[in-house]
Design a protein around this motif. Sequence first.
Motif, short mmCIF file in Angstrom:
data_model
loop_
_atom_site.label_atom_id
_atom_site.label_comp_id
_atom_site.label_asym_id
_atom_site.label_seq_id
_atom_site.Cartn_x
_atom_site.Cartn_y
_atom_site.Cartn_z
N ARG A 126 0.85 -1.20 0.00
CA ARG A 126 0.00 0.00 0.00
C ARG A 126 0.88 1.25 0.00
NH1 ARG A 126 -5.28 0.47 3.44
NH2 ARG A 126 -6.23 2.07 2.14
N GLY A 127 0.60 2.16 -0.92
CA GLY A 127 1.36 3.40 -1.03
C GLY A 127 2.46 3.36 -2.08
N ASP A 128 2.76 2.15 -2.63
CA ASP A 128 3.79 2.04 -3.68
C ASP A 128 3.34 2.74 -4.95
OD1 ASP A 128 5.42 0.53 -2.07
OD2 ASP A 128 5.14 -1.36 -3.16
N LEU A 129 4.27 3.40 -5.60
CA LEU A 129 4.02 3.99 -6.90
C LEU A 129 4.09 2.88 -7.94
CD1 LEU A 129 3.59 6.69 -8.42
CD2 LEU A 129 6.06 6.80 -8.69
N VAL A 130 3.06 2.77 -8.80
CA VAL A 130 3.03 1.76 -9.84
C VAL A 130 2.73 2.42 -11.17
CG1 VAL A 130 2.32 -0.13 -8.31
CG2 VAL A 130 0.57 1.26 -9.42
N GLU A 131 3.13 1.75 -12.23
CA GLU A 131 2.83 2.21 -13.58
C GLU A 131 1.83 1.23 -14.19
OE1 GLU A 131 5.05 2.80 -17.86
OE2 GLU A 131 6.23 2.98 -16.02
N ILE A 132 0.81 1.76 -14.84
CA ILE A 132 -0.19 0.93 -15.50
C ILE A 132 0.36 0.57 -16.87
CG2 ILE A 132 -2.57 0.80 -16.33
CD1 ILE A 132 -3.20 2.96 -14.13
N THR A 133 0.38 -0.73 -17.20
CA THR A 133 1.03 -1.19 -18.44
C THR A 133 0.05 -1.62 -19.52
OG1 THR A 133 1.18 -3.44 -17.60
CG2 THR A 133 3.07 -1.97 -17.18
N ASP A 134 -1.26 -1.60 -19.21
CA ASP A 134 -2.22 -2.10 -20.20
C ASP A 134 -3.54 -1.37 -20.02
OD1 ASP A 134 -3.05 -3.69 -22.29
OD2 ASP A 134 -3.63 -5.38 -21.01
N GLY A 135 -4.30 -1.28 -21.09
CA GLY A 135 -5.62 -0.68 -21.04
C GLY A 135 -5.60 0.82 -21.33
N ILE A 143 -1.08 4.98 -7.45
CA ILE A 143 -0.64 4.51 -6.13
C ILE A 143 -1.35 3.20 -5.85
CG2 ILE A 143 -0.57 5.02 -3.66
CD1 ILE A 143 1.13 6.93 -5.32
N PHE A 144 -0.57 2.16 -5.50
CA PHE A 144 -1.17 0.88 -5.15
C PHE A 144 -1.90 1.05 -3.82
CE2 PHE A 144 -1.24 -3.28 -3.17
CZ PHE A 144 -1.68 -4.09 -4.22
N ASP A 145 -3.18 0.62 -3.80
CA ASP A 145 -3.97 0.78 -2.59
C ASP A 145 -4.23 -0.56 -1.90
OD1 ASP A 145 -5.49 2.34 -0.70
OD2 ASP A 145 -7.30 1.51 -1.62
N ALA A 146 -4.67 -1.57 -2.68
CA ALA A 146 -5.03 -2.84 -2.05
C ALA A 146 -5.06 -3.96 -3.09
CB ALA A 146 -6.40 -2.73 -1.38
N GLN A 147 -4.97 -5.17 -2.56
CA GLN A 147 -5.12 -6.38 -3.38
C GLN A 147 -6.58 -6.80 -3.29
OE1 GLN A 147 -2.46 -7.89 -4.87
NE2 GLN A 147 -3.59 -9.60 -5.73
N LYS A 148 -7.15 -7.23 -4.40
CA LYS A 148 -8.52 -7.73 -4.40
C LYS A 148 -8.48 -9.12 -5.02
CE LYS A 148 -13.22 -6.58 -5.56
NZ LYS A 148 -14.12 -5.62 -6.22
N GLY A 149 -8.43 -10.13 -4.18
CA GLY A 149 -8.23 -11.49 -4.67
C GLY A 149 -6.77 -11.66 -5.06
N GLU A 150 -6.49 -12.72 -5.83
CA GLU A 150 -5.10 -12.96 -6.23
C GLU A 150 -4.72 -12.25 -7.51
OE1 GLU A 150 -3.31 -16.77 -6.19
OE2 GLU A 150 -4.34 -17.40 -4.38
N GLU A 151 -5.73 -11.89 -8.33
CA GLU A 151 -5.41 -11.38 -9.66
C GLU A 151 -5.81 -9.93 -9.88
OE1 GLU A 151 -6.99 -14.09 -12.54
OE2 GLU A 151 -5.93 -15.79 -11.66
N ARG A 152 -6.46 -9.31 -8.92
CA ARG A 152 -6.93 -7.94 -9.12
C ARG A 152 -6.32 -7.02 -8.06
NH1 ARG A 152 -9.29 -7.12 -13.82
NH2 ARG A 152 -10.72 -5.59 -13.02
N ALA A 153 -6.18 -5.73 -8.43
CA ALA A 153 -5.63 -4.74 -7.52
C ALA A 153 -6.45 -3.47 -7.61
CB ALA A 153 -4.18 -4.44 -7.88
N ILE A 154 -6.45 -2.73 -6.53
CA ILE A 154 -7.09 -1.42 -6.52
C ILE A 154 -5.98 -0.39 -6.45
CG2 ILE A 154 -8.62 0.15 -5.25
CD1 ILE A 154 -10.12 -2.39 -4.31
N VAL A 155 -6.03 0.56 -7.38
CA VAL A 155 -5.03 1.63 -7.43
C VAL A 155 -5.74 2.97 -7.35
CG1 VAL A 155 -3.35 0.27 -8.73
CG2 VAL A 155 -4.97 1.73 -9.96
#
Length: 178
Positions: A126-135, A143-155
């Motif tokens: 949580r709080g990590d800076l991430v770059e979106i690579t698709d879509g 900013i990475f906020d949370a994991q939602k399941g194993e394959e999804r993330a909330i940013v």
Amino acid sequence: MTTESTNDGDALPRWYVIQCKGGESFRASEHLDNQGYEVFHPVLEVQKRRRGKLVWVAEPLFPHYLFIRLDRLASNWRPIRSTRGVLRLVGFGHEPVAVQDALIETLRDRVAADTSRERANVYYRRGDLVEITDGPFRALQAIFDAQKGEERAIVLLNLLQQTQRLELPVEALRKPVS
């Protein structure tokens, strides 16, 4: 590491440390096990990025080391040195040094507790800076906020001076190149 001194008359099996050749602790563990030795090679499941995807991989808790249980009198120590992946038994001088059984039990308990927990994303915090690579938001930073399941993330993405919560596949994120 705490150690116990060994006594030549002591026929009780004890744990010893084996130093493995670089990157060959899994091979050494497998070959020693195939030869009938009792081996403890503590590993942890960690998340790594492979070919753009986050995958779970087993990594040694102690890279280049594993533990072997040997009896000073009854065990055949000779084949150990020539086992594939083994570099040497750890010791002082020419004398291998035993490790306390309590240490091995503590390590086993910790590894068991780690593997019994539900997997959590350890690649992003949580709080990590991430770059979106698709879509449609590709190449934007969030900013990475949370994991939602194993394959999804909330940013959290700043759009038009407002923070928007987006749900994206974890594989569509990466740590930005500095």
